[in-house]
Design a protein around this motif. Sequence first.
Motif, short mmCIF file in Angstrom:
data_model
loop_
_atom_site.label_atom_id
_atom_site.label_comp_id
_atom_site.label_asym_id
_atom_site.label_seq_id
_atom_site.Cartn_x
_atom_site.Cartn_y
_atom_site.Cartn_z
N VAL A 199 -21.90 25.54 25.93
CA VAL A 199 -22.24 24.12 26.01
C VAL A 199 -22.74 23.62 24.65
O VAL A 199 -22.35 22.54 24.19
CB VAL A 199 -23.30 23.87 27.10
CG1 VAL A 199 -23.72 22.40 27.11
CG2 VAL A 199 -22.77 24.28 28.47
N ALA A 200 -23.58 24.41 24.01
CA ALA A 200 -24.14 24.01 22.72
C ALA A 200 -23.04 23.87 21.67
O ALA A 200 -23.05 22.93 20.86
CB ALA A 200 -25.18 25.04 22.26
N ARG A 201 -22.09 24.80 21.68
CA ARG A 201 -21.00 24.74 20.71
C ARG A 201 -20.15 23.48 20.92
O ARG A 201 -19.79 22.80 19.96
CB ARG A 201 -20.14 26.00 20.83
CG ARG A 201 -19.13 26.16 19.70
CD ARG A 201 -18.56 27.57 19.66
NE ARG A 201 -17.78 27.89 20.84
CZ ARG A 201 -18.17 28.75 21.78
NH1 ARG A 201 -19.34 29.35 21.67
NH2 ARG A 201 -17.40 29.01 22.81
N SER A 202 -19.85 23.18 22.17
CA SER A 202 -19.08 21.96 22.46
C SER A 202 -19.84 20.71 22.00
O SER A 202 -19.25 19.77 21.47
CB SER A 202 -18.79 21.87 23.96
OG SER A 202 -17.96 22.92 24.37
N ALA A 203 -21.17 20.73 22.22
CA ALA A 203 -21.99 19.60 21.80
C ALA A 203 -21.96 19.44 20.28
O ALA A 203 -21.81 18.33 19.76
CB ALA A 203 -23.42 19.79 22.29
N LEU A 204 -22.09 20.55 19.56
CA LEU A 204 -22.07 20.49 18.10
C LEU A 204 -20.73 19.99 17.58
O LEU A 204 -20.67 19.21 16.62
CB LEU A 204 -22.40 21.86 17.51
CG LEU A 204 -23.87 22.28 17.57
CD1 LEU A 204 -24.03 23.74 17.17
CD2 LEU A 204 -24.73 21.39 16.69
N TYR A 205 -19.64 20.44 18.19
CA TYR A 205 -18.33 19.96 17.79
C TYR A 205 -18.24 18.45 17.94
O TYR A 205 -17.76 17.75 17.06
CB TYR A 205 -17.23 20.62 18.64
CG TYR A 205 -16.95 22.07 18.32
CD1 TYR A 205 -17.26 22.60 17.06
CD2 TYR A 205 -16.38 22.91 19.26
CE1 TYR A 205 -17.01 23.93 16.77
CE2 TYR A 205 -16.13 24.25 18.99
CZ TYR A 205 -16.44 24.76 17.73
OH TYR A 205 -16.19 26.06 17.46
N GLU A 206 -18.70 17.95 19.08
CA GLU A 206 -18.55 16.53 19.36
C GLU A 206 -19.41 15.67 18.46
O GLU A 206 -18.95 14.65 17.92
CB GLU A 206 -18.87 16.22 20.82
CG GLU A 206 -18.63 14.77 21.20
CD GLU A 206 -18.65 14.53 22.69
OE1 GLU A 206 -19.21 13.50 23.10
OE2 GLU A 206 -18.11 15.38 23.44
#
Length: 218
Positions: A199-206
Amino acid sequence: MSENPSRGEATSPDVIRHLVLLGDALQNIDMGEEAETVLVPRPRNPWKLTVLEAPEVLRKGPARAIPAEASHIGICVDGGWAIETSGLLKGGAQSIGDALESLAAAADQFEEVFARLVAAAVEADVPTIVCTLVPARHYEASRQRAAATALAIFNDRIVRSATAAKLSVVDLRLVCDEDGDYASETVLSQAGVRKVANVARSALYEISREPGRTRVYF
């Protein structure tokens, strides 16, 4: 890890090249292997993880503590110590007022430290996410209710600090919602850590691609 990524891919703002984790969230978790491998089992590009606990950041100051090559920052702390300090789970308070006063004092102390971590991340000027506290999963119902009540107070301080700094939030109360996410009542399992990392990785990408507004991820 992929070798020789293209120049465009390697320099894209959403590629996590060096993640700096501010806080002690990984301190008590038995990874069993390198943290990078647990967090991202099959990365597309080489990346590095640096973990900086709050005392180190506060002692050195953000300019010296946070590596200049950091590409992204995550702020994630273990708030269990603060909740325990409040005494709410020990049942020692003489009244509801005493319990709330102890909880408020512990939350004030926690917020002071947390706000300085947020300030350090803002000064570094790289894409940053803030995680709420990991919810406990106590077997005893009364203890679980007390922990959830305390957690709400501390998470309110986290969300307030993050919102004031225009940082996005990963709400771990909604991410860590299964028994398999926990190795014990208060510590995440490898599966739980990996779930949070996804979840954190997806958030950082966005937020790297579309910065400028506060979002909540789960």
